[in-house]
Design an enzyme around this catalytic site. Structure first.
Site: not given
Ligand code: MSP
Length: 514
Positions: A18, A21, A126, A129, A143, A146, A294, A297
């Site tokens: 996305h 990156h 997690c 992670c 987490c 996430h 942030k 996915k």
């Protein structure tokens, strides 16, 4: 010759690529291109992180073997690099057999140094992670990154004596106050180290999809250890001579804050244990956010940069990300924001500057950059400002202050547009037709000087903007009749040679109409 080795994180292939990156890769590319312009020996690395539980699960969910899954998804990540115009010298995959062999040797070195021991572990983990958490690290039991609940894990694993490196890490941070940039990230990492480090589990017993522990066939190496070592292993087997000796230690690892602890704490400790030098800098940029969060996915709020790149090209995307978000801080991005900057800055400011300059040189001087007899280029009202701009942009790029550097360069784009208004070449052209011969000659000389200055300003911009928007910089050079080769040493005032043939052509950035 100085050399420059820069890396992006290697991206997980369980996620789709996305804009986040694409952003990191673009930023690292800007720095790589700048250092090449300086004439340095540059190596720019990006790639994919292909082992671990998440990948194994993602493959299983699709009814594929992990290898089938990674072989398919890696193409999307290679495309990200290509589509943003990244000039990476190599693309590493952690499933490359050469990487796997190197990781085993590296871990063996740590083992032989006495920094790895076997113990049992039970705790909260997690999977997203690929990391263990203590209760204090969780936010309301979830987490922090996430927002998902951790799972309980109990295993016999190999542990790395991270705790034994605490003092050496602190000493390294103190001796290298710019080890991590920006400063607030340095402070964050250092204070984390100073709070005390615990040993970390660096192998997994219940996982098949990974690199085997060399001395124990029942365990695979923890995916983060496997991944971090990519920065070294790539130099070991990428095509090229003596890359390890030439490029290690890395000059800059670029990433966002999510993986600062892995790079700022675990990675240097592993390097110390295996007997390698530490990287010179880590640069931690912020998150691109969509709707205030942030992108990830897991959250389902990813902005896909590819349609924008396909429609408008890599440069507008590169320009937008680096201009919109202050490098090192979080920032909001949106498609509307992209279109607004494209129209107002790329089309109206830079695109228009090029087309009006080229068309005036065409109209008033037959498409040839005029000579300015007897005039020293330093007399131009733009000369001092250009020299100052070059110096500022250079310093900002050296310090990885990428958005500030782009902003400084853009001040000069605007200055040139103002110069056109101030000089009003169309008035000078009219005065040059005057019957008063002396006045006509003065106006004609002033017109020559103005058109030369515009050609020189555009040439100058094609150098300082090159790292950011390389295809546009090349197009400017072509239109202005300049050779394609660019070097940072050309980022100074006065190099334009009269006689260059200028072509007007269609707009570089056709406006986006809603
Ligand atoms: N595989 C690990 C990295 C191993 S490096 C030895 C990993 N992969 S990742 O695919 O999750 O990539 C994380 C990195 O992607 C971030 O550090 C950042 O560089 C980039 N970004 C991911 N999402 C982002 C944003 N929303 N905004 C900015 N950068 C983002 O972690």
């Amino acid at each position: 010759m100085s050399r420059f080795y820069i890396t992006t994180p290697i991206y997980y292939v369980n996620d789709v690529p996305h804009i986040g990156h694409a952003y990191t890769t673009t930023a690292a590319d800007v720095a790589a291109r700048f250092h090449r312009l300086l004439g340095e020996d540059v190596f720019f690395l990006t790639g994919t992180d292909e082992h671990g539980t998440k990948v194994e699960q993602a493959a299983a969910a699709r009814g594929l073997t992990p290898q089938e899954h990674v072989d398919e998804v890696v193409t999307k990540f290679k495309e990200v690099a290509a589509k943003v115009g990244a000039s990476n010298d190599f693309f590493i995959r952690t499933t490359d057999p050469e990487h796997e062999a190197f990781v085993q040797q590296f871990v063996q070195r740590c083992y032989e140094a006495g920094d790895i021991y076997k113990s049992s572990y039970s705790g909260l983990y997690c999977p997203a992670c690929e990391a263990y958490y203590t209760d204090e690290n969780l936010v309301e039991g979830l987490c922090p990154d996430h927002g998902t609940p951790p799972v309980h894990m109990e295993e016999e694993n190999y542990f790395f004596r991270l705790s034994a490196f605490q003092d050496r890490l602190v000493a390294h941070y103190k001796a290298h106050p710019d080890f991590v940039r920006p400063k607030h990230r340095y402070n964050e990492a250092l204070s984390f180290i100073e709070q005390g480090l615990e040993d970390i589990s660096i192998s997994r017993a219940n996982l098949k999809w990974g690199i085997g522990v060399p001395w124990d066939e029942n365990q695979v190496i923890y995916v983060w250890v496997d991944a971090l070592i990519n920065y070294l292993s790539a130099l070991h087997y990428a095509p090229g001579e003596d890359l390890l000796a030439r490029f290690w230690p890395a000059n800059c690892h670029v990433m966002a804050q999510d993986i600062l602890k892995f790079h700022g704490i675990i990675w240097p400790a592993l390097l110390m244990s295996a007997g390698y030098e530490l990287p010179e800098h880590l640069f931690i940029h912020g998150y691109l956010k969509l709707g205030g969060e942030k992108m990830s996915k897991t959250r389902g709020n990813v902005m896909d940069p590819f349609p924008l790149i396909e429609q408008y090209g890599a440069d507008p995307f590169r320009y937008y990300c680096l201009r919109e978000v202050s490098f090192g801080q979080d920032g909001m991005v949106s498609e509307e924001g992209f279109k607004a900057r494209y129209n107002s800055e790329l089309a109206n400011e830079l695109g228009n500057l090029l087309s009006r300059s080229a068309s005036m040189i065409g109209k008033y001087r037959g498409g040839v950059v005029p000579a300015t007899e007897g005039r020293d280029p330093a007399e131009s009202p733009l000369a001092a400002e250009a020299e100052a701009t070059a110096a500022t942009v250079k310093t900002q790029l050296e310090e990885m202050d990428l958005s500030a550097a782009l902003e400084s360069a853009w001040v000069f784009v605007r200055r040139l547009n103002r110069y056109v208004e101030e000089q009003a070449p169309w008035k000078l052209a009219k005065q040059a037709q005057s019957e008063d011969q002396a006045a006509a000659a003065d106006a004609s000389a002033a017109l020559d000087a103005t058109l030369w200055d515009l050609a020189e300003g555009l040439r100058f911009l094609s150098v300082i903007l090159h790292p950011f928007i390389p295809a546009t910089a090349d197009a400017i050079r072509e239109r202005m009749g300049l050779a394609p080769e660019v070097a940072w040493s050309d980022a100074r005032w006065g190099l334009t040679v009269a006689g260059a043939v200028v072509t007007a052509g269609s707009p570089l950035f056709p406006r986006i109409e809603d």
